[in-house]
Design an enzyme around this catalytic site. Structure first.
Site, short mmCIF file in Angstrom:
data_model
loop_
_atom_site.label_atom_id
_atom_site.label_comp_id
_atom_site.label_asym_id
_atom_site.label_seq_id
_atom_site.Cartn_x
_atom_site.Cartn_y
_atom_site.Cartn_z
CB SER A 142 -32.47 38.35 22.31
OG SER A 142 -32.42 36.98 22.65
CE1 TYR A 155 -27.43 39.36 23.95
CE2 TYR A 155 -28.56 37.27 24.31
CZ TYR A 155 -28.19 38.31 23.47
OH TYR A 155 -28.60 38.30 22.16
P1 NAP Z 1 -22.56 38.78 15.01
O1 NAP Z 1 -22.47 38.08 13.71
O2 NAP Z 1 -21.52 38.54 16.05
O3 NAP Z 1 -22.69 40.35 14.72
C1 NAP Z 1 -22.52 41.32 15.70
C2 NAP Z 1 -22.23 42.64 15.01
O4 NAP Z 1 -22.03 43.64 16.00
C3 NAP Z 1 -20.97 42.58 14.16
O5 NAP Z 1 -21.19 43.31 12.97
C4 NAP Z 1 -19.95 43.28 15.03
O6 NAP Z 1 -18.99 43.92 14.19
C5 NAP Z 1 -20.82 44.30 15.75
N1 NAP Z 1 -20.20 44.74 16.98
C6 NAP Z 1 -19.76 43.97 18.03
N2 NAP Z 1 -19.20 44.74 18.96
C7 NAP Z 1 -19.26 46.03 18.49
C8 NAP Z 1 -18.82 47.28 18.99
N3 NAP Z 1 -18.19 47.38 20.17
N4 NAP Z 1 -19.05 48.39 18.25
C9 NAP Z 1 -19.68 48.30 17.06
N5 NAP Z 1 -20.11 47.15 16.53
C10 NAP Z 1 -19.90 46.02 17.24
O7 NAP Z 1 -23.92 38.41 15.74
P2 NAP Z 1 -25.47 38.53 15.28
O8 NAP Z 1 -26.09 37.26 15.68
O9 NAP Z 1 -25.59 38.98 13.87
O10 NAP Z 1 -25.95 39.65 16.30
C11 NAP Z 1 -26.69 40.79 15.91
C12 NAP Z 1 -27.70 41.11 16.99
O11 NAP Z 1 -28.64 40.03 17.10
C13 NAP Z 1 -27.12 41.30 18.39
O12 NAP Z 1 -27.73 42.42 19.01
C14 NAP Z 1 -27.53 40.03 19.13
O13 NAP Z 1 -27.66 40.23 20.52
C15 NAP Z 1 -28.85 39.74 18.45
N6 NAP Z 1 -29.31 38.35 18.58
C16 NAP Z 1 -28.58 37.34 18.06
C17 NAP Z 1 -29.03 36.03 18.21
C18 NAP Z 1 -28.28 34.85 17.67
O14 NAP Z 1 -28.62 33.71 18.03
N7 NAP Z 1 -27.30 35.04 16.79
C19 NAP Z 1 -30.23 35.77 18.88
C20 NAP Z 1 -30.96 36.84 19.41
C21 NAP Z 1 -30.48 38.13 19.25
P3 NAP Z 1 -17.46 44.25 14.55
O15 NAP Z 1 -16.88 43.06 15.23
O16 NAP Z 1 -16.89 44.57 13.20
O17 NAP Z 1 -17.53 45.46 15.42
#
Ligand code: NAP
Length: 266
Positions: A142, A155
């Site tokens: 991130s 985080y």
């Molecule tokens: P998201 O839509 O909430 O997706 C998160 C994913 O992780 C979901 O598929 C969720 O699936 C899975 N997950 C959560 N807890 C889990 C667990 N205990 N075991 C296995 N899987 C788990 O969010 P996203 O934005 O796509 O996030 C993906 C990555 O991008 C993350 O690492 C996040 O830190 C990073 N990121 C996001 C942003 C942003 O602004 N969105 C910015 C920078 C970095 P289930 O609930 O089905 O388990």
């Protein structure tokens, strides 16, 4: 003429957001897929959609990566399945809640998922990639890895780990033919924000990227062999200068003498 099959990509956090888009885009590029997350129904629905559209083989592996036994099952698969050529460490959670208002048990679960899981999955797959002289690891960090003041510090710290770990892995594994990329998304329109306590609609839309755009840009960076990809940073020279300053300092950080500014009192 038949193209070389790129192999199988294992994508964590594939049930929604960025991970689901990686799954879609990688299938379009010819990868077979193994999709990991907790929500079995969402994984199955996505697997059906992607396999119908792309014709690729898509398996689902429901697992809570915060649970050591479930994580171990994914590690075993990474060690044993020789068709796997790409690991996308994407599953993660975050929050904007400041330290004093956040629950330490919840923060510990965040570290389990954001730090321990990608670290253990990389450990599981790296020896196999090295032995085959082929493979790649994409770690989703991130922008808070380099700007931890923006959101919750645990985080930010967890994502700083992902960045540093990726840089070290790349350094160690490049000669063995293994590619490592860290992706640093800025704010991206996914469920992440609502799950973390601040729906994405509450952010200034000028700083929020579509998840499709983020993943397409990150994969372009991957195909260009970038070590670190920050799709939302327009002034790429700023990262280059930052990284160059870091590398220039690296050879000077250890010394048998105290820096003069600390020696004055002696
Ligand atoms: P998201 O839509 O909430 O997706 C998160 C994913 O992780 C979901 O598929 C969720 O699936 C899975 N997950 C959560 N807890 C889990 C667990 N205990 N075991 C296995 N899987 C788990 O969010 P996203 O934005 O796509 O996030 C993906 C990555 O991008 C993350 O690492 C996040 O830190 C990073 N990121 C996001 C942003 C942003 O602004 N969105 C910015 C920078 C970095 P289930 O609930 O089905 O388990």
């Amino acid at each position: 003429m038949a193209h070389t099959h790129p192999g199988t990509a294992l994508v964590t956090g594939a049930s929604s957001g960025i991970g689901a888009l990686y799954a879609d885009r990688l299938a379009q590029r010819g990868y077979d897929l193994i999709l990991v997350a907790r929500n079995r129904e969402r994984l199955n629905a996505l697997a059906n959609t992607i396999s119908t559209r792309s014709g690729r083989a898509v398996e689902v592996l429901p697992a809570d990566l915060g649970d050591r036994a479930a994580l171990a099952r994914v590690e075993d698969l990474l060690r044993e399945d020789a068709s796997i050529t790409l690991l996308v460490n994407n599953a993660g959670i975050g929050t904007h809640t400041p330290l004093l208002q956040s629950d330490v048990e919840q923060m510990t679960r965040m570290v389990d998922l954001n730090v321990t899981a990608p670290m253990r999955l990389a450990y599981a797959v790296a020896p196999a990639f090295v032995a085959r002289g082929r493979g790649a690891i994409i770690n989703i960090a991130s922008i808070v890895a380099i700007a931890p003041e923006l959101l919750n510090g645990v985080y930010g710290g967890s994502k700083a780990f992902v960045l540093a770990f990726s840089q070290s892995l790349r350094h160690e594994l490049a000669a063995a033919g293994v590619q490592v990329q860290a992706v640093l998304p800025g704010a991206t329109a996914t469920d992440f924000w609502a799950i973390g306590g601040r729906p994405v609609e509450n952010l200034d839309p000028r700083i929020v990227m579509r998840a499709e755009d983020l993943v397409d840009a990150a994969l372009l960076g991957f195909e260009r062999g970038e070590a670190v990809t920050i799709p939302s940073l327009h002034a790429s020279e700023k990262w280059d200068a930052y990284d160059a300053a870091r590398l220039a300092m690296a050879g000077q950080l250890s010394s048998n003498t105290v820096a003069p500014r600390y020696a004055a009192a002696r």
